[in-house]
Scaffold this motif. Sequence first.
Motif, short mmCIF file in Angstrom:
data_model
loop_
_atom_site.label_atom_id
_atom_site.label_comp_id
_atom_site.label_asym_id
_atom_site.label_seq_id
_atom_site.Cartn_x
_atom_site.Cartn_y
_atom_site.Cartn_z
N LYS A 32 0.84 -1.20 0.00
CA LYS A 32 0.00 0.00 0.00
C LYS A 32 0.87 1.25 0.00
O LYS A 32 0.56 2.24 -0.66
CB LYS A 32 -0.88 0.03 1.25
N GLY A 33 1.94 1.19 0.78
CA GLY A 33 2.87 2.32 0.83
C GLY A 33 3.39 2.66 -0.55
O GLY A 33 3.51 3.83 -0.92
N ARG A 34 3.66 1.63 -1.31
CA ARG A 34 4.17 1.85 -2.66
C ARG A 34 3.14 2.57 -3.52
O ARG A 34 3.48 3.49 -4.26
CB ARG A 34 4.52 0.51 -3.28
N ARG A 35 1.88 2.17 -3.41
CA ARG A 35 0.85 2.84 -4.21
C ARG A 35 0.70 4.30 -3.79
O ARG A 35 0.53 5.18 -4.62
CB ARG A 35 -0.50 2.12 -4.08
N ILE A 36 0.78 4.56 -2.49
CA ILE A 36 0.69 5.94 -2.01
C ILE A 36 1.89 6.74 -2.53
O ILE A 36 1.75 7.86 -3.02
CB ILE A 36 0.65 5.99 -0.47
N PHE A 70 17.06 8.86 9.88
CA PHE A 70 15.66 8.46 9.88
C PHE A 70 15.46 7.04 10.38
O PHE A 70 15.52 6.09 9.63
CB PHE A 70 15.06 8.59 8.48
N SER A 71 15.21 6.93 11.68
CA SER A 71 14.65 5.68 12.20
C SER A 71 13.20 5.63 11.72
O SER A 71 12.67 6.63 11.22
CB SER A 71 14.69 5.69 13.72
N GLU A 72 12.54 4.50 11.93
CA GLU A 72 11.13 4.44 11.53
C GLU A 72 10.31 5.49 12.25
O GLU A 72 9.44 6.13 11.67
CB GLU A 72 10.57 3.04 11.83
N ALA A 73 10.61 5.68 13.53
CA ALA A 73 9.82 6.65 14.31
C ALA A 73 10.05 8.07 13.80
O ALA A 73 9.10 8.85 13.66
CB ALA A 73 10.20 6.55 15.78
N LYS A 74 11.28 8.41 13.49
CA LYS A 74 11.57 9.76 12.99
C LYS A 74 10.94 9.99 11.63
O LYS A 74 10.44 11.08 11.33
CB LYS A 74 13.08 9.97 12.89
N LEU A 75 10.98 8.98 10.82
CA LEU A 75 10.38 9.09 9.50
C LEU A 75 8.87 9.32 9.64
O LEU A 75 8.30 10.20 8.99
CB LEU A 75 10.67 7.79 8.74
N ALA A 76 8.25 8.59 10.53
CA ALA A 76 6.81 8.76 10.74
C ALA A 76 6.51 10.16 11.27
O ALA A 76 5.55 10.81 10.82
CB ALA A 76 6.29 7.70 11.70
N ASP A 77 7.33 10.63 12.20
CA ASP A 77 7.16 12.00 12.73
C ASP A 77 7.27 13.04 11.63
O ASP A 77 6.48 13.96 11.54
CB ASP A 77 8.27 12.32 13.74
N LEU A 100 3.74 3.93 4.30
CA LEU A 100 4.85 4.59 3.61
C LEU A 100 6.18 4.29 4.28
O LEU A 100 7.18 4.03 3.60
CB LEU A 100 4.63 6.11 3.59
N VAL A 101 6.20 4.34 5.61
CA VAL A 101 7.44 4.08 6.32
C VAL A 101 7.91 2.66 6.02
O VAL A 101 9.09 2.43 5.72
CB VAL A 101 7.27 4.30 7.85
N ALA A 102 6.98 1.70 6.05
CA ALA A 102 7.36 0.31 5.74
C ALA A 102 7.93 0.23 4.33
O ALA A 102 8.94 -0.43 4.09
CB ALA A 102 6.14 -0.61 5.88
N TYR A 103 7.29 0.94 3.42
CA TYR A 103 7.74 0.91 2.03
C TYR A 103 9.11 1.58 1.88
O TYR A 103 10.02 1.03 1.23
CB TYR A 103 6.71 1.59 1.13
N ILE A 104 9.27 2.75 2.46
CA ILE A 104 10.53 3.49 2.30
C ILE A 104 11.69 2.72 2.93
O ILE A 104 12.77 2.63 2.35
CB ILE A 104 10.42 4.90 2.92
N ARG A 105 11.44 2.11 4.09
CA ARG A 105 12.52 1.34 4.72
C ARG A 105 12.92 0.15 3.86
O ARG A 105 14.07 -0.29 3.90
CB ARG A 105 12.10 0.88 6.12
N ARG A 106 11.99 -0.38 3.10
CA ARG A 106 12.34 -1.51 2.23
C ARG A 106 13.18 -1.08 1.03
O ARG A 106 13.78 -1.92 0.37
CB ARG A 106 11.07 -2.18 1.71
#
Length: 109
Positions: A32-36, A70-77, A100-106
């Motif tokens: 979903k993150g990828r589609r967004i 960018f940790s996951e938390a910082k990215l989300a923030d 998005l965070v899941a997608y970007i981290r991948r």
Amino acid sequence: MQIGYRRRSSLGVAAALLVASAGGGTAADSAKGRRIAERWCAECHVASPVQRRASDAVPTFSQIGRSERFSEAKLADFLANPHRSRMPNLGLTRSEIADLVAYIRRQAR
Ligand code: HEC
């Protein structure tokens, strides 16, 4: 009669499973993150490994995914509130941000 009954009941199970997987879950979903990302981010960012062109002055998602800052938390923030940045606030929901965070981290590789 017996056969008809069986068929109906297995359809019922399939429908219940479908509902459970579609409705359930706040679990981050990188697909979903990828589609967004393709819809909302690719105009400015190189948002996937196959994308070639975007705005020059903007980091790619693979750079962001690898970034120490960018940790996951910082990215989300940041995505919830990209203040003091040239990056626009896109008004993303919490679940969109998680995806998005899941997608970007991948993208980090
Ligand atoms: C209109 C252009 C534009 C769009 C659309 C856009 N961004 Fe950005 N983004 C930027 C710019 C410009 C920067 C650099 C900000 C800066 O350096 O001040 C940036 C920076 C970022 C950063 C921080 C990178 C860093 O190293 O500081 C992240 C994370 C980010 N964007 C994610 C996203 C995501 C996710 C989306 C889609 C939901 C998105 N952006 C959509 C322009 C955009």
